[in-house]
Design a protein around this motif. Sequence first.
Motif, PDB file in Angstrom:
ATOM      1  N   THR A 112       0.850  -1.191   0.000  1.00 10.11           N
ATOM      2  CA  THR A 112       0.000   0.000   0.000  1.00 10.11           C
ATOM      3  C   THR A 112       0.885   1.240   0.000  1.00 10.11           C
ATOM      4  OG1 THR A 112      -0.051   0.189   2.414  1.00 10.11           O
ATOM      5  CG2 THR A 112      -1.706  -1.245   1.378  1.00 10.11           C
ATOM      6  N   PRO A 113       0.357   2.393  -0.417  1.00  8.58           N
ATOM      7  CA  PRO A 113       1.168   3.624  -0.403  1.00  8.58           C
ATOM      8  C   PRO A 113       1.787   3.905   0.966  1.00  8.58           C
ATOM      9  CG  PRO A 113      -0.839   3.983  -1.650  1.00  8.58           C
ATOM     10  CD  PRO A 113      -0.971   2.627  -1.024  1.00  8.58           C
ATOM     11  N   ARG A 114       1.046   3.654   2.044  1.00  7.03           N
ATOM     12  CA  ARG A 114       1.588   3.906   3.388  1.00  7.03           C
ATOM     13  C   ARG A 114       2.742   2.946   3.691  1.00  7.03           C
ATOM     14  NH1 ARG A 114      -2.093   4.382   8.767  1.00  7.03           N
ATOM     15  NH2 ARG A 114      -2.263   6.526   8.013  1.00  7.03           N
ATOM     16  N   GLU A 115       2.573   1.679   3.316  1.00  8.21           N
ATOM     17  CA  GLU A 115       3.633   0.705   3.562  1.00  8.21           C
ATOM     18  C   GLU A 115       4.886   1.047   2.762  1.00  8.21           C
ATOM     19  OE1 GLU A 115       1.120  -3.398   4.509  1.00  8.21           O
ATOM     20  OE2 GLU A 115       1.452  -2.760   2.441  1.00  8.21           O
ATOM     21  N   VAL A 144       3.565   1.573  13.280  1.00  3.80           N
ATOM     22  CA  VAL A 144       4.651   1.590  12.297  1.00  3.80           C
ATOM     23  C   VAL A 144       5.369   0.241  12.286  1.00  3.80           C
ATOM     24  CG1 VAL A 144       6.890   2.594  11.688  1.00  3.80           C
ATOM     25  CG2 VAL A 144       5.012   4.074  12.404  1.00  3.80           C
ATOM     26  N   SER A 145       5.657  -0.288  13.471  1.00  7.76           N
ATOM     27  CA  SER A 145       6.348  -1.576  13.585  1.00  7.76           C
ATOM     28  C   SER A 145       5.527  -2.687  12.943  1.00  7.76           C
ATOM     29  CB  SER A 145       6.613  -1.887  15.058  1.00  7.76           C
ATOM     30  OG  SER A 145       7.226  -3.143  15.196  1.00  7.76           O
ATOM     31  N   ARG A 146       4.208  -2.688  13.200  1.00  6.96           N
ATOM     32  CA  ARG A 146       3.348  -3.731  12.640  1.00  6.96           C
ATOM     33  C   ARG A 146       3.285  -3.636  11.115  1.00  6.96           C
ATOM     34  NH1 ARG A 146      -1.732  -3.389  11.235  1.00  6.96           N
ATOM     35  NH2 ARG A 146      -2.044  -1.432  12.391  1.00  6.96           N
ATOM     36  N   LEU A 147       3.125  -2.414  10.590  1.00  5.74           N
ATOM     37  CA  LEU A 147       3.057  -2.225   9.140  1.00  5.74           C
ATOM     38  C   LEU A 147       4.373  -2.597   8.472  1.00  5.74           C
ATOM     39  CD1 LEU A 147       1.093   1.159   9.066  1.00  5.74           C
ATOM     40  CD2 LEU A 147       0.267  -1.044   8.208  1.00  5.74           C
ATOM     41  N   GLU A 148       5.473  -2.216   9.118  1.00  3.03           N
ATOM     42  CA  GLU A 148       6.790  -2.540   8.562  1.00  3.03           C
ATOM     43  C   GLU A 148       6.996  -4.050   8.506  1.00  3.03           C
ATOM     44  OE1 GLU A 148      11.368  -2.474  10.104  1.00  3.03           O
ATOM     45  OE2 GLU A 148      10.164  -0.677  10.532  1.00  3.03           O
ATOM     46  N   ILE A 159       8.590   1.768   4.394  1.00  2.00           N
ATOM     47  CA  ILE A 159       9.783   1.012   3.983  1.00  2.00           C
ATOM     48  C   ILE A 159      10.838   1.953   3.414  1.00  2.00           C
ATOM     49  CG2 ILE A 159      10.669  -0.717   2.374  1.00  2.00           C
ATOM     50  CD1 ILE A 159       9.160  -1.902   4.724  1.00  2.00           C
ATOM     51  N   SER A 160      10.402   2.902   2.593  1.00  3.15           N
ATOM     52  CA  SER A 160      11.338   3.853   1.998  1.00  3.15           C
ATOM     53  C   SER A 160      12.017   4.710   3.062  1.00  3.15           C
ATOM     54  CB  SER A 160      10.591   4.750   1.002  1.00  3.15           C
ATOM     55  OG  SER A 160      11.464   5.696   0.431  1.00  3.15           O
ATOM     56  N   MET A 161      11.232   5.186   4.030  1.00  2.00           N
ATOM     57  CA  MET A 161      11.799   6.033   5.084  1.00  2.00           C
ATOM     58  C   MET A 161      12.728   5.231   6.001  1.00  2.00           C
ATOM     59  SD  MET A 161       8.414   8.305   6.050  1.00  2.00           S
ATOM     60  CE  MET A 161       9.241   9.317   7.282  1.00  2.00           C
ATOM     61  N   ARG A 162      12.368   3.981   6.259  1.00  2.59           N
ATOM     62  CA  ARG A 162      13.166   3.156   7.173  1.00  2.59           C
ATOM     63  C   ARG A 162      14.493   2.732   6.557  1.00  2.59           C
ATOM     64  NH1 ARG A 162      14.219   1.813  11.686  1.00  2.59           N
ATOM     65  NH2 ARG A 162      13.764  -0.406  11.840  1.00  2.59           N
ATOM     66  N   PHE A 163      14.465   2.263   5.299  1.00  2.70           N
ATOM     67  CA  PHE A 163      15.645   1.621   4.734  1.00  2.70           C
ATOM     68  C   PHE A 163      16.377   2.462   3.690  1.00  2.70           C
ATOM     69  CE2 PHE A 163      12.818  -1.739   6.251  1.00  2.70           C
ATOM     70  CZ  PHE A 163      13.672  -2.406   7.107  1.00  2.70           C
ATOM     71  N   TYR A 164      15.764   3.541   3.216  1.00  3.81           N
ATOM     72  CA  TYR A 164      16.440   4.418   2.267  1.00  3.81           C
ATOM     73  C   TYR A 164      16.795   5.765   2.903  1.00  3.81           C
ATOM     74  CZ  TYR A 164      15.202   1.058  -1.340  1.00  3.81           C
ATOM     75  OH  TYR A 164      15.092  -0.084  -2.086  1.00  3.81           O
ATOM     76  N   ALA A 165      15.924   6.241   3.785  1.00  2.00           N
ATOM     77  CA  ALA A 165      16.194   7.505   4.471  1.00  2.00           C
ATOM     78  C   ALA A 165      16.773   7.283   5.866  1.00  2.00           C
ATOM     79  CB  ALA A 165      14.913   8.339   4.566  1.00  2.00           C
ATOM     80  N   ASP A 166      16.862   6.012   6.296  1.00  2.00           N
ATOM     81  CA  ASP A 166      17.461   5.653   7.584  1.00  2.00           C
ATOM     82  C   ASP A 166      16.777   6.357   8.748  1.00  2.00           C
ATOM     83  OD1 ASP A 166      19.216   4.181   9.096  1.00  2.00           O
ATOM     84  OD2 ASP A 166      20.787   5.709   9.081  1.00  2.00           O
ATOM     85  N   ARG A 167      15.443   6.372   8.721  1.00  2.26           N
ATOM     86  CA  ARG A 167      14.670   6.991   9.809  1.00  2.26           C
ATOM     87  C   ARG A 167      14.273   5.933  10.830  1.00  2.26           C
ATOM     88  NH1 ARG A 167      12.192  11.541   7.473  1.00  2.26           N
ATOM     89  NH2 ARG A 167      11.311  12.038   9.516  1.00  2.26           N
ATOM     90  N   THR A 168      14.112   6.346  12.077  1.00  2.00           N
ATOM     91  CA  THR A 168      13.668   5.419  13.120  1.00  2.00           C
ATOM     92  C   THR A 168      12.150   5.271  13.057  1.00  2.00           C
ATOM     93  OG1 THR A 168      13.334   7.140  14.799  1.00  2.00           O
ATOM     94  CG2 THR A 168      15.557   6.200  14.586  1.00  2.00           C
ATOM     95  N   GLN A 169      11.642   4.208  13.679  1.00  2.00           N
ATOM     96  CA  GLN A 169      10.197   3.997  13.714  1.00  2.00           C
ATOM     97  C   GLN A 169       9.492   5.144  14.436  1.00  2.00           C
ATOM     98  OE1 GLN A 169       9.507   0.123  15.407  1.00  2.00           O
ATOM     99  NE2 GLN A 169       9.944  -0.949  13.483  1.00  2.00           N
ATOM    100  N   MET A 170      10.106   5.679  15.471  1.00  2.00           N
ATOM    101  CA  MET A 170       9.510   6.794  16.211  1.00  2.00           C
ATOM    102  C   MET A 170       9.424   8.042  15.344  1.00  2.00           C
ATOM    103  SD  MET A 170       8.013   7.633  18.949  1.00  2.00           S
ATOM    104  CE  MET A 170       8.440   6.288  20.054  1.00  2.00           C
ATOM    105  N   GLU A 171      10.472   8.311  14.569  1.00  2.00           N
ATOM    106  CA  GLU A 171      10.465   9.477  13.685  1.00  2.00           C
ATOM    107  C   GLU A 171       9.386   9.339  12.611  1.00  2.00           C
ATOM    108  OE1 GLU A 171      15.179  10.816  13.829  1.00  2.00           O
ATOM    109  OE2 GLU A 171      14.499   9.307  12.389  1.00  2.00           O
ATOM    110  N   ILE A 172       9.248   8.124  12.087  1.00  2.00           N
ATOM    111  CA  ILE A 172       8.222   7.874  11.068  1.00  2.00           C
ATOM    112  C   ILE A 172       6.836   8.042  11.665  1.00  2.00           C
ATOM    113  CG2 ILE A 172       7.256   6.135   9.504  1.00  2.00           C
ATOM    114  CD1 ILE A 172      10.079   4.933   9.302  1.00  2.00           C
TER     115      ILE A 172
END
Length: 260
Positions: A214-217, A245-249, A221-234
């Motif tokens: 989905t667009p949100r997922e 965020v953790s569940r969706l990831e 994924i893009s923010m976590r693994f390409y932008a190196d953001r934490t789950q809290m920041e996302i």
Amino acid sequence: MSYGYYGKVEICGVNTAHLKTLTPEENNRLLTAASKGDREARQRLIDGNLRLVLSIVQRFSGRGENLDDLFQVGCIGLIKAIDRFDVSCGVQLSTYAVPMIIGELRRYLRDNNTIRVSRGVRDLAYRALQVREELSQKKGCEIGVEEIAAVLGEKTDAVSAALDAIADPVSLYEPVYSDGGDSIFVMDQIGDTDNTDEDWLENIALRDAMQTLTPRERKIISMRFYADRTQMEIAEEIGISQAQVSRLEKGALQRIRARM
């Protein structure tokens, strides 16, 4: 035109600036129809995937080959992939077509590879061979490039390069070692470990798998693994909890792994 490396808009009479792009859903629908003998669907598949051929041809540019010829050979690989594709295999057409297109291009380059050597280099090489032959007969031993260059009054590097230029090319499939039927070929000893076809195919498979999210997922994924953001920041940016965020990831990664 985004493919400026070609220096022209048309390749084989095809306006590359106007190439169509089919969605995965359109590809699957047309593949199903084409597998049942629908010639119009087959042609639409070919036309809608020419941009894929164009992107692969880019990797083989700069080798002195005519781009029109490379594009035609790539199209043959695409057509073979379309005709042989099994719609029940569970992968995108691009994942199946890319290695087939690359294979056609490699066969063409292997079968039509002609090394062009300038007359000046050829003349230097033949003079070096003549000197080597004369000195070998006179001294009764192998003559080094340095001695040949000294006799000719040329630089050692120039003589060495000239002799290499007229040497018979070695096939990448030339066996260099064999033991009990398991051979090691030249191609096994060389290669670009940073940009392999396997890496490229994995990237294509990953891109196809990302399209199932989905667009949100995809954003997570893009923010976590390409932008190196934490789950809290996302979580703060999207406006949901860190647990969500953790569940969706986790769910997205599971689907990506299953798809690949």
